[in-house]
Design an enzyme around this catalytic site. Structure first.
Site, short mmCIF file in Angstrom:
data_model
loop_
_atom_site.label_atom_id
_atom_site.label_comp_id
_atom_site.label_asym_id
_atom_site.label_seq_id
_atom_site.Cartn_x
_atom_site.Cartn_y
_atom_site.Cartn_z
N GLN A 5 45.10 47.70 40.89
CA GLN A 5 43.84 47.01 40.65
C GLN A 5 44.03 45.95 39.58
O GLN A 5 44.85 46.10 38.68
CB GLN A 5 42.75 48.01 40.21
CG GLN A 5 42.44 49.06 41.22
CD GLN A 5 43.32 50.29 41.08
OE1 GLN A 5 44.39 50.25 40.49
NE2 GLN A 5 42.89 51.40 41.65
N SER A 6 43.26 44.88 39.66
CA SER A 6 43.46 43.76 38.74
C SER A 6 43.36 44.18 37.28
O SER A 6 44.09 43.68 36.43
CB SER A 6 42.47 42.63 39.04
OG SER A 6 41.14 43.11 38.97
#
Length: 193
Positions: free
Chosen positions: A79-80
C-alpha cells in the site's frame, strides 16, 4: 577431538544466508508468491490456501533452503502508505524481487519504482490470467528507468504465483546473481541474527 569434529560438522552443514525483499504494489501477488515458494522448496510445508491470503499489513517472513543457500524473504506490504518503509529494509537485503501484477495495465506506470546496487528480479505475476501483459510488454516499461537500475544483475521473468509456474527459474536466477555479487553484500552468519 570433539571440538574438531563439531567444527568440521558445522562447516559441512553451514549454509550461506541471504535476505531478499519481496516488493510490489498492493494486490500484485507478493504473499501468494512467498507461500508458493515455501511450498515448492520446503519439504512438508503445506502453505496457506490462496483464497485465504489477504492484503499484507506490515510484512510477512519466510525462508527456503536450496543446496547450501538459505534465502530469508521479507514480504513487505505494498500500500502507498507502507512504501515509505521499504528503504528501511533495503540496507539489510542482498536482492530485491519486485512483483508486478501483469493483468493490471492501469497501474503499470506506478510500478516503475526501482532500487540500486543489488540484483533486481522483476516477476510479471498472474501469467495465468488471459490477456495479461507478457514479459515483452513489461520489460520496456522498466527499461525506461535503466539509468536508475544502474549496473547490476537485472531480470524480468513471467510467473504465476497461484500455479507455481516460473518460481523455480526465478529462485535459481536469484541465487546465482546473489552469489556473483557476494563481494558487494556478503552473506549473513546465523550468529548475526
Amino acid at each position: 577431538m570433539y571440538t574438531l569434529l563439531y567444527g568440521f560438522y558445522k562447516y559441512l552443514t553451514q549454509k550461506d544466508e541471504f535476505c531478499v525483499l519481496i516488493l510490489g504494489l498492493d494486490n500484485a501477488g507478493k504473499t501468494t508468491y512467498l507461500e508458493s515458494s515455501k511450498t515448492k522448496f520446503n519439504k512438508n510445508y503445506r502453505g496457506i490456501n490462496p483464497s485465504k491470503i489477504t492484503t499484507t499489513v506490515g510484512f510477512n517472513v519466510g525462508s527456503i533452503d536450496v543446496d547450501r543457500v538459505s534465502l530469508n524473504f521479507w514480504d513487505l506490504g505494498g500500500q502507498s502508505e507502507l512504501q515509505s518503509l521499504w528503504d528501511k529494509y533495503y540496507s539489510e537485503c542482498h536482492a530485491v524481487i519486485y512483483i508486478v501484477d501483469s493483468s493490471d495495465r492501469d497501474r503499470m506506470d506506478e510500478s516503475k519504482r526501482t532500487f540500486a546496487g543489488i540484483p533486481l528480479l522483476i516477476l510479471a505475476n498472474k501469467q495465468d490470467i488471459p490477456d495479461c501483459m507478457g514479459v515483452r510488454d513489461v520489460k520496456p516499461i522498466f527499461n525506461q528507468n535503466a539509468h536508475l537500475i544502474g549496473r547490476r544483475d537485472f531480470m524480468v521473468m513471467p510467473i504465476s504465483a497461484l500455479t507455481g509456474d516460473g518460481i523455480n527459474e526465478g529462485i535459481k536466477w536469484l541465487i546465482e546473481s546473489i552469489q556473483r555479487n557476494v563481494d558487494i553484500r556478503p552473506p549473513k552468519n546465523v550468529e548475526d541474527y
